[in-house]
Enzyme design. Structure first.
Site, PDB file in Angstrom:
ATOM      1  N   ASP A 141       0.775  -1.165   0.130  1.00  0.00           N
ATOM      2  CA  ASP A 141       0.042   0.011   0.172  1.00  0.00           C
ATOM      3  C   ASP A 141       0.801   1.254   0.027  1.00  0.00           C
ATOM      4  O   ASP A 141       0.579   2.332   0.695  1.00  0.00           O
ATOM      5  CB  ASP A 141      -0.769   0.045   1.224  1.00  0.00           C
ATOM      6  CG  ASP A 141      -2.059   0.833   1.060  1.00  0.00           C
ATOM      7  OD1 ASP A 141      -2.528   1.630   2.171  1.00  0.00           O
ATOM      8  OD2 ASP A 141      -2.330   1.411   0.086  1.00  0.00           O
ATOM      9  N   LYS A 144       2.752   3.121  -5.970  1.00  0.00           N
ATOM     10  CA  LYS A 144       2.691   1.887  -6.842  1.00  0.00           C
ATOM     11  C   LYS A 144       3.620   1.351  -7.743  1.00  0.00           C
ATOM     12  O   LYS A 144       3.890   0.254  -8.047  1.00  0.00           O
ATOM     13  CB  LYS A 144       1.153   2.328  -7.672  1.00  0.00           C
ATOM     14  CG  LYS A 144       0.113   2.856  -6.884  1.00  0.00           C
ATOM     15  CD  LYS A 144      -0.115   2.283  -5.526  1.00  0.00           C
ATOM     16  CE  LYS A 144      -0.716   2.904  -4.576  1.00  0.00           C
ATOM     17  NZ  LYS A 144      -0.799   1.909  -3.187  1.00  0.00           N
ATOM     18  N   ASP A 169      -3.430  -2.839  -2.719  1.00  0.00           N
ATOM     19  CA  ASP A 169      -4.283  -2.071  -2.357  1.00  0.00           C
ATOM     20  C   ASP A 169      -4.027  -1.065  -3.971  1.00  0.00           C
ATOM     21  O   ASP A 169      -3.098  -1.068  -4.292  1.00  0.00           O
ATOM     22  CB  ASP A 169      -4.062  -0.997  -1.219  1.00  0.00           C
ATOM     23  CG  ASP A 169      -5.562  -0.051  -1.298  1.00  0.00           C
ATOM     24  OD1 ASP A 169      -5.249   1.054  -0.627  1.00  0.00           O
ATOM     25  OD2 ASP A 169      -6.550  -0.199  -1.708  1.00  0.00           O
ATOM     26  N   ASN A 170      -4.972  -0.647  -4.170  1.00  0.00           N
ATOM     27  CA  ASN A 170      -5.214   0.444  -5.351  1.00  0.00           C
ATOM     28  C   ASN A 170      -4.633  -0.024  -6.687  1.00  0.00           C
ATOM     29  O   ASN A 170      -4.112   0.688  -7.584  1.00  0.00           O
ATOM     30  CB  ASN A 170      -4.183   1.594  -5.026  1.00  0.00           C
ATOM     31  CG  ASN A 170      -4.545   2.423  -3.671  1.00  0.00           C
ATOM     32  OD1 ASN A 170      -3.589   2.042  -2.773  1.00  0.00           O
ATOM     33  ND2 ASN A 170      -5.751   2.624  -3.337  1.00  0.00           N
ATOM     34  N   GLU A 199     -11.321   4.285  -1.431  1.00  0.00           N
ATOM     35  CA  GLU A 199     -11.734   4.720  -0.037  1.00  0.00           C
ATOM     36  C   GLU A 199     -12.471   5.837  -0.064  1.00  0.00           C
ATOM     37  O   GLU A 199     -12.172   7.126  -0.454  1.00  0.00           O
ATOM     38  CB  GLU A 199     -10.194   4.905   0.913  1.00  0.00           C
ATOM     39  CG  GLU A 199      -9.550   5.807   0.402  1.00  0.00           C
ATOM     40  CD  GLU A 199      -8.368   5.029  -0.323  1.00  0.00           C
ATOM     41  OE1 GLU A 199      -8.564   4.117  -0.825  1.00  0.00           O
ATOM     42  OE2 GLU A 199      -7.279   5.227  -0.299  1.00  0.00           O
TER      43      GLU A 199
END
Ligand SMILES: Oc1cc(-c2ccc(F)cc2)cc2nccnc12
Ligand SMILES: [Mg+2]
Length: 221
Positions: A141, A144, A169-170, A199
């Protein structure tokens, strides 16, 4: 000078959450981010998926890449069995300072080791400095662009064992296309996408769960 958003988030936690009650700290942060100021915590919707993966894996050793304010750190730590360990790496010292206080407010500091620095520098030190042989669960997280190089590094250092789980995540927003392509195409991972939302928004995002079947998989018999 003007306070930072993480500092305002911490002030909100101290005002509205009960010391030693992780759920009240999690709820206070979610309230702050939904009704006062958006911030890039994994959030309540994706957080529920994170919780279910942590419970399924019931890990003895967890690595979190990207602490930010400690929100997902608390979500993971509150579910760990006694003696299980969570190491979380944060690049930004100001964020790390806030996260330490958030984690302490929740009373989870004894389950968490927060280390400041870059994941690329710290991952190779896991064995010598933290006595970790391998990780059962890794929560990616952070930035990236570092998902793939850090994953390759963990593979090469033997920090992943058969059954180790990577949860990222993401993978849609902001997106980690090279990482996704790698874990979805490599014979070395069984990968699955959990569709969700960025989120506190209606924008699509999701978590990618990738199980490492073992170093031998994908190599010539
Ligand atoms: O969950 C996240 C969301 C975002 C992010 C920022 C701005 C947008 F507009 C959309 C998404 C950045 C993140 N960086 C590191 C770790 N997690 C992140
Ligand atoms: Mg994130």
């Amino acid at each position: 000078t003007r306070s930072s958003r993480p500092q305002r988030m911490l002030a909100h936690v101290k005002r509205h959450a009960a010391r030693g009650d992780p759920q009240s700290v999690i709820d206070a942060i979610d309230y702050f981010c939904r009704h006062k100021e958006w911030a890039m915590n994994v959030g309540d919707e994706k957080g529920t998926i994170l919780d279910s993966v942590v419970c399924e894996v019931s890990p003895g050793a967890v690595l979190e890449l990207g602490t930010y304010c400690g929100y997902s750190t608390m979500r993971i730590a509150r579910l760990l069995a006694p003696g299980a360990r969570l190491i979380t790496l944060e690049f930004n010292p100001a964020n790390a300072a806030v996260a330490r206080q958030v984690i302490a407010w929740a009373g989870l500091e004894h389950k968490v080791q927060l280390v400041e620095g870059s994941s690329g520098d710290l991952i190779p030190q896991m064995r010598e400095k933290f006595g970790i042989d391998s990780f059962d669960l890794v929560f990616l997280d952070h930035w990236k662009d570092w998902y793939l190089p850090d994953t390759r590094l963990m593979e090469e250092l033997g920090l992943l064992h058969k059954g180790s789980v990577l949860l990222a995540d993401n993978v849609i927003c902001p997106g980690a296309p090279e990482y996704l392509a790698y874990v979805r195409s490599s014979p070395r991972y069984d990968s699955r996408y959990f569709k969700s939302h960025l989120e506190y928004t209606y924008v699509e995002d999701g978590l990618e769960k990738s199980v490492f079947p073992g170093a031998s998989a994908g190599s010539r018999p």
